[in-house]
Scaffold this motif. Structure first.
Motif, mmCIF file in Angstrom:
data_model
loop_
_atom_site.group_PDB
_atom_site.id
_atom_site.type_symbol
_atom_site.label_atom_id
_atom_site.label_comp_id
_atom_site.label_asym_id
_atom_site.label_seq_id
_atom_site.Cartn_x
_atom_site.Cartn_y
_atom_site.Cartn_z
ATOM 1 N N LEU A 97 0.833 -1.201 0.000
ATOM 2 C CA LEU A 97 0.000 0.000 0.000
ATOM 3 C C LEU A 97 0.870 1.255 0.000
ATOM 4 O O LEU A 97 0.591 2.229 -0.715
ATOM 5 C CB LEU A 97 -0.921 0.010 1.223
ATOM 6 C CG LEU A 97 -2.083 -0.979 1.214
ATOM 7 C CD1 LEU A 97 -2.825 -0.948 2.543
ATOM 8 C CD2 LEU A 97 -3.052 -0.689 0.073
ATOM 9 N N MET A 105 -3.652 6.232 -2.230
ATOM 10 C CA MET A 105 -3.656 6.451 -0.783
ATOM 11 C C MET A 105 -3.752 7.940 -0.458
ATOM 12 O O MET A 105 -4.387 8.330 0.523
ATOM 13 C CB MET A 105 -2.385 5.878 -0.164
ATOM 14 C CG MET A 105 -2.301 4.377 -0.227
ATOM 15 S SD MET A 105 -3.126 3.603 1.149
ATOM 16 C CE MET A 105 -2.004 4.028 2.464
ATOM 17 N N ALA A 108 -7.427 8.872 -0.873
ATOM 18 C CA ALA A 108 -8.415 8.036 -0.182
ATOM 19 C C ALA A 108 -8.782 8.629 1.168
ATOM 20 O O ALA A 108 -7.966 9.255 1.846
ATOM 21 C CB ALA A 108 -7.866 6.626 0.011
ATOM 22 N N LYS A 110 -9.344 8.668 4.962
ATOM 23 C CA LYS A 110 -8.684 7.969 6.076
ATOM 24 C C LYS A 110 -9.599 7.993 7.306
ATOM 25 O O LYS A 110 -10.365 8.929 7.503
ATOM 26 C CB LYS A 110 -7.351 8.638 6.404
ATOM 27 C CG LYS A 110 -6.378 8.741 5.240
ATOM 28 C CD LYS A 110 -5.899 7.389 4.771
ATOM 29 C CE LYS A 110 -4.731 7.529 3.786
ATOM 30 N NZ LYS A 110 -4.950 8.404 2.669
ATOM 31 N N LEU A 112 -8.359 3.978 6.439
ATOM 32 C CA LEU A 112 -8.797 2.920 5.544
ATOM 33 C C LEU A 112 -9.497 1.855 6.369
ATOM 34 O O LEU A 112 -9.016 1.460 7.431
ATOM 35 C CB LEU A 112 -7.596 2.306 4.820
ATOM 36 C CG LEU A 112 -6.735 3.229 3.957
ATOM 37 C CD1 LEU A 112 -5.607 2.426 3.321
ATOM 38 C CD2 LEU A 112 -7.568 3.929 2.901
ATOM 39 N N HIS A 113 -10.629 1.378 5.877
ATOM 40 C CA HIS A 113 -11.377 0.339 6.584
ATOM 41 C C HIS A 113 -11.039 -1.025 5.971
ATOM 42 O O HIS A 113 -11.208 -1.228 4.765
ATOM 43 C CB HIS A 113 -12.875 0.613 6.513
ATOM 44 C CG HIS A 113 -13.301 1.779 7.361
ATOM 45 N ND1 HIS A 113 -14.013 1.632 8.530
ATOM 46 C CD2 HIS A 113 -13.070 3.106 7.230
ATOM 47 C CE1 HIS A 113 -14.224 2.811 9.070
ATOM 48 N NE2 HIS A 113 -13.662 3.732 8.305
ATOM 49 N N TRP A 131 -3.933 5.126 10.490
ATOM 50 C CA TRP A 131 -4.518 5.240 9.151
ATOM 51 C C TRP A 131 -5.242 3.986 8.668
ATOM 52 O O TRP A 131 -5.792 3.973 7.572
ATOM 53 C CB TRP A 131 -3.453 5.640 8.129
ATOM 54 C CG TRP A 131 -2.264 4.717 8.047
ATOM 55 C CD1 TRP A 131 -1.232 4.624 8.932
ATOM 56 C CD2 TRP A 131 -1.981 3.757 7.018
ATOM 57 N NE1 TRP A 131 -0.329 3.669 8.530
ATOM 58 C CE2 TRP A 131 -0.753 3.130 7.348
ATOM 59 C CE3 TRP A 131 -2.634 3.389 5.846
ATOM 60 C CZ2 TRP A 131 -0.189 2.137 6.555
ATOM 61 C CZ3 TRP A 131 -2.071 2.400 5.049
ATOM 62 C CH2 TRP A 131 -0.857 1.788 5.405
ATOM 63 N N ILE A 132 -5.286 2.943 9.524
ATOM 64 C CA ILE A 132 -6.035 1.732 9.191
ATOM 65 C C ILE A 132 -6.937 1.353 10.356
ATOM 66 O O ILE A 132 -6.498 1.287 11.506
ATOM 67 C CB ILE A 132 -5.091 0.547 8.875
ATOM 68 C CG1 ILE A 132 -4.356 0.774 7.557
ATOM 69 C CG2 ILE A 132 -5.889 -0.766 8.795
ATOM 70 C CD1 ILE A 132 -3.408 -0.365 7.184
ATOM 71 N N ASP A 162 -12.422 -0.623 2.471
ATOM 72 C CA ASP A 162 -11.480 -0.289 1.410
ATOM 73 C C ASP A 162 -10.674 -1.507 0.966
ATOM 74 O O ASP A 162 -10.266 -1.605 -0.186
ATOM 75 C CB ASP A 162 -10.511 0.796 1.894
ATOM 76 C CG ASP A 162 -11.225 2.093 2.219
ATOM 77 O OD1 ASP A 162 -11.487 2.866 1.291
ATOM 78 O OD2 ASP A 162 -11.531 2.320 3.405
ATOM 79 N N ARG A 198 -12.591 6.188 -2.099
ATOM 80 C CA ARG A 198 -12.378 4.928 -1.385
ATOM 81 C C ARG A 198 -11.548 3.997 -2.249
ATOM 82 O O ARG A 198 -11.522 4.105 -3.481
ATOM 83 C CB ARG A 198 -13.725 4.254 -1.051
ATOM 84 C CG ARG A 198 -14.669 5.067 -0.196
ATOM 85 C CD ARG A 198 -14.194 5.207 1.243
ATOM 86 N NE ARG A 198 -14.072 3.919 1.912
ATOM 87 C CZ ARG A 198 -15.103 3.311 2.549
ATOM 88 N NH1 ARG A 198 -16.309 3.869 2.557
ATOM 89 N NH2 ARG A 198 -14.905 2.164 3.162
ATOM 90 N N LEU A 199 -10.860 3.065 -1.583
ATOM 91 C CA LEU A 199 -10.136 2.021 -2.305
ATOM 92 C C LEU A 199 -11.072 0.847 -2.551
ATOM 93 O O LEU A 199 -12.091 0.689 -1.878
ATOM 94 C CB LEU A 199 -8.919 1.564 -1.497
ATOM 95 C CG LEU A 199 -7.891 2.631 -1.121
ATOM 96 C CD1 LEU A 199 -6.720 2.007 -0.373
ATOM 97 C CD2 LEU A 199 -7.397 3.373 -2.352
#
Length: 290
Positions: A97, A105, A108, A110, A112-113, A131-132, A162, A198-199
């Motif tokens: 990533l 990134m 996206a 933040k 990230l889910h 960030w995750i 994501d 979103r990713l």
């Protein structure tokens, strides 16, 4: 004050069935492989109407119970996260990533889910919590922080992720059709493609022999199959000594009813030394959530 209780290594602990873990990591790994073989054979027997298979099904269940059942398997996988599971695979995902998805990134939303399916530990993504945000789920959780959930029957809600992680999960599913359903199901938990903030990633990890030594699967065949369900961009793949890592991006939402991936021996994959890992995808008759 009594004597301090000596800490017992997990490889010497009993599970709640009374079965001991083996002290040898090689023996534990062998038993995990045996458990996988039994699980696949069990799935075949459960689909059969042959009385002989009913008898065999009972024998398989008894052998798995003697080993300690799914609870034993999960605990063994916990201690083997650095060996039998090839290490904490989240580290590879985070690295990719950062190195290969920087542009995505940067734009996206933040944090990230991440949906961590089949999570062995609840805190694999804790070092990246800034960030995750991860949601770990598993059929048989070994930690209260992991939600008990069958991914194949998990309700589809407005909550999207994501990244969906299937790290050494698909290969444990005994039925090739259910493996296909699981891969298709991942799309229902990713955001709509119209949401550009979103990713739309799938992180897939398989034992290396599943793609380099199967009669019915190869690296190229897997990529083609994944493209057919919308994962047209393989951002990165990596083969270690034991595992095959993939990060796919969902870019399309093809109609699922057109799928027809049967279990067929691939050209040049004949031979008794090959294994039988396969993924079957059948028409569902409807288009997945966009």
């Amino acid at each position: 004050m009594g004597k301090a209780r000596k800490k017992v290594p997990i490889t010497a602990q009993r599970n709640n069935t009374g079965t001991h873990f083996k002290r040898s990591s090689a023996e534990t790994a062998r038993l995990i492989r045996r458990f996988h073989v039994l699980n696949k054979e069990l799935a075949k027997c459960q689909q059969s109407n042959n009385p002989t298979d009913r008898t065999r099904e009972k024998a398989i269940v008894e052998e798995m119970d003697r080993m300690g059942g799914i609870d034993w398997y999960q605990k063994a996988s916990q201690l083997g996260q650095s060996k039998t599971r090839g290490g904490d695979s989240s580290k590879w995902l985070v690295k990719v990533l950062k190195e290969h998805c920087k542009e995505s990134m940067d734009t996206a939303t933040k944090p990230l889910h991440v949906l961590d399916v089949g999570a062995v530990a609840p805190d694999n993504y804790k070092p990246y919590s800034s960030w995750i945000k991860a949601k770990p789920i598993d059929l048989n959780p070994q930690d209260l922080a992991i939600e008990k959930q069958d991914f194949l029957t998990m309700p589809i809600t407005s909550d999207k992720f994501d990244v969906v992680c299937l790290s050494l999960v698909v290969n444990f599913v005994g039925d090739p059709k259910d493996r296909g359903k699981m891969l298709i199901q991942t799309r229902n938990f990713l955001p709509p493609l119209s949401d550009t903030n979103r990713l739309h990633y799938l992180f897939l990890v398989l034992p290396l022999p599943c793609v380099n030594n199967s009669r019915y699967m190869s690296h190229e065949h897997l990529l083609t199959m994944m493209k057919s369900i919308g994962y047209t961009n393989c951002i990165k793949h990596h083969f270690s000594n034991k595992l095959a890592y993939y990060l796919f991006e969902l870019t399309e939402t093809p109609v699922t009813k057109k799928l027809d991936w049967k279990k067929k021996i691939l050209p040049g994959r004949e031979g008794g030394e090959r294994n039988n890992f396969s993924v079957v995808m059948e028409p569902f008759g409807k288009k997945p959530a966009p």
